[in-house]
Design an enzyme around this catalytic site. Structure first.
Site, PDB file in Angstrom:
ATOM      1  CB  SER A 183      -0.951  -0.055   1.195  1.00 50.37           C
ATOM      2  OG  SER A 183      -2.008   0.845   1.039  1.00 50.37           O
ATOM      3  CG  ASP A 353      -6.916  -3.785  -3.325  1.00 53.41           C
ATOM      4  OD1 ASP A 353      -7.538  -2.836  -2.816  1.00 53.41           O
ATOM      5  OD2 ASP A 353      -5.745  -4.071  -3.037  1.00 53.41           O
ATOM      6  CG  HIS A 386      -5.661  -2.637   0.361  1.00 53.96           C
ATOM      7  ND1 HIS A 386      -5.065  -2.284  -0.831  1.00 53.96           N
ATOM      8  CD2 HIS A 386      -5.054  -1.876   1.310  1.00 53.96           C
ATOM      9  CE1 HIS A 386      -4.156  -1.366  -0.628  1.00 53.96           C
ATOM     10  NE2 HIS A 386      -4.126  -1.098   0.668  1.00 53.96           N
TER      11      HIS A 386
END
Length: 411
Positions: A183, A353, A386
């Site tokens: 991320s 995601d 995610h």
């Protein structure tokens, strides 16, 4: 697994989780310091090593690293696996996302979490923690209660934090470093490498659930949050620290969830996408220890990245301010295409995601279209969202083993 907003739920803003409790007395943030709390700086007693690594039979070292602008960062080192081994091991640096810290890599069992899997496979593992998180609230002259302590965005993570930890690991090991980011950890890595930083210390890079371009983020709550995080929000909050447990953040989220078209019933799925493989006990451990504070300015910068669809430095909102900072009226962009074409890169992204959306990852890959073909490996996981990349119980078999093999394949 679904995590509902009542009585407890998760919401992700950007690439992070925030803990939300909806009770009879209204909205409030739940914050449990847990066993990982800082106790007068006693990292050896209460730090990540003691609470999450050595208890499983691994060696672990706590290190402090000073950045060029005076922040003192905490790092963990797992120098070898449980079976030991005296060979000179290749270093791996692991970087977490926003509003969390390095603890997020260690929530599953040793057989399922990435740092220990790497250590057991013969790597020298270093876990980074960014400024403002629980063990990184020190500065040579600034106190965290001062607004000046929080006057930074992810630009400073690119300019100061990443070079500091890279330099520290390189000086200790004398070897080039494999980098892993998740991320925000991918964002600062991509931005840094695009400017040629760490080139003499970097061996390869693995980007998990990469965040660079965010214009296709499929979440009404996330998009609304990005629109709300304008430059004036620091004045609105009256604070420079974005503290997820504070009343300002609670009121901010409540306002977003009251907005028409925003469904906060299943918060984690609404923002991160529907994670396929989270274990309830792992989520409980997460809730005991996260989220962490960050700079409000950092949240504003992330929101600019969402709104503008461009990877660029922080926009001060006025041409004269930008001119003073950058020598030009608009912030300069980070050009991903400038990443060295012979840098070995592994990218893994998920079809579910909602933050690192497939279309945005494709845009990232388009910026890497001239990369050496035999130096770029891309993995697409249809069912992953995610959080699966850091807490998924199947991540070892699906992702981590591929990362280990990718690193081992580098001469």
């Amino acid at each position: 697994m679904q995590v509902m907003a009542s009585p407890a739920g998760l919401v992700a803003l950007g690439s992070c989780f925030l803990v939300l409790v909806v009770g009879a007395h209204g909205w409030s943030w739940s914050w449990s310091r847990g066993p990982f709390a800082r106790n007068n700086g006693a990292l050896a007693v209460n730090g990540i090593c003691a609470t999450s690594v050595t208890i499983h039979g691994y060696k672990c070292e706590e290190h402090q690293v000073k950045t060029e602008d005076g922040y003192i960062l905490n790092m963990q080192r797992i120098p070898e696996g449980r079976e030991g081994g005296g060979n000179r091991k290749q270093p791996v640096l692991i970087q977490h996302g926003v509003l969390v810290d390095g603890m997020t890599w260690l929530l599953n069992s040793p057989e399922q979490n990435l740092p220990m899997i790497l250590a057991d496979n013969g790597f020298d593992v270093w876990i980074a923690n960014t400024r403002g998180t629980r063990f990184c609230r020190q500065h040579v002259s600034l106190d965290p209660v001062l607004p000046e302590f929080w006057d930074w965005s992810w630009d400073e993570l690119v300019t100061y934090d990443l070079p500091a930890v890279f330099g520290f690991v390189f000086n200790h090991t004398g070897q080039k470093i494999h980098y892993i980011g998740h991320s925000l950890g991918t964002l600062i890595g991509l931005a840094s490498f695009s400017e040629g930083h760490q080139a003499d210390k970097l061996k390869s890079a693995a980007f998990l659930s990469p965040v660079a371009y965010l214009s296709h983020m499929k979440t009404a709550l996330g998009v609304l949050a990005a629109r709300a995080f304008v430059g004036e929000i620091t004045t609105l909050f009256g604070i420079a620290e974005f503290n997820p447990k504070g009343p300002e953040a609670s009121a901010f989220l409540k306002a977003l969830c009251d907005h028409p078209g925003v469904d906060c019933y299943d918060l984690v799925s609404a923002v991160t996408g529907k994670n396929c493989c989270l274990n309830a006990s792992t989520v409980d451990l997460f809730l005991q220890n996260e989220p962490q504070s960050t700079a409000t300015k950092n949240m504003v910068h992330l929101a600019q990245t969402v709104r503008d669809g461009v990877l660029k430095k922080y926009d001060y909102g006025r041409p004269d301010y930008n001119l003073m900072r950058y020598g030009e009226p608009t912030p300069p962009a980070y050009n991903i295409s400038n990443i060295a074409r012979d840098l070995p890169i592994f990218i893994s992204y998920g079809g579910q995601d909602a933050l690192s959306d497939v279309q945005d990852v494709q845009l990232l890959l388009d910026h890497l279209k001239f990369h050496d073909v035999n130096k770029l490996s891309v993995q697409y996981i249809k069912d992953y969202a995610h959080a699966d990349f850091i807490m998924g119980i199947s991540a070892k078999d699906v992702v981590y083993n591929q990362v280990v093999q990718f690193f081992k394949n580098q001469p």
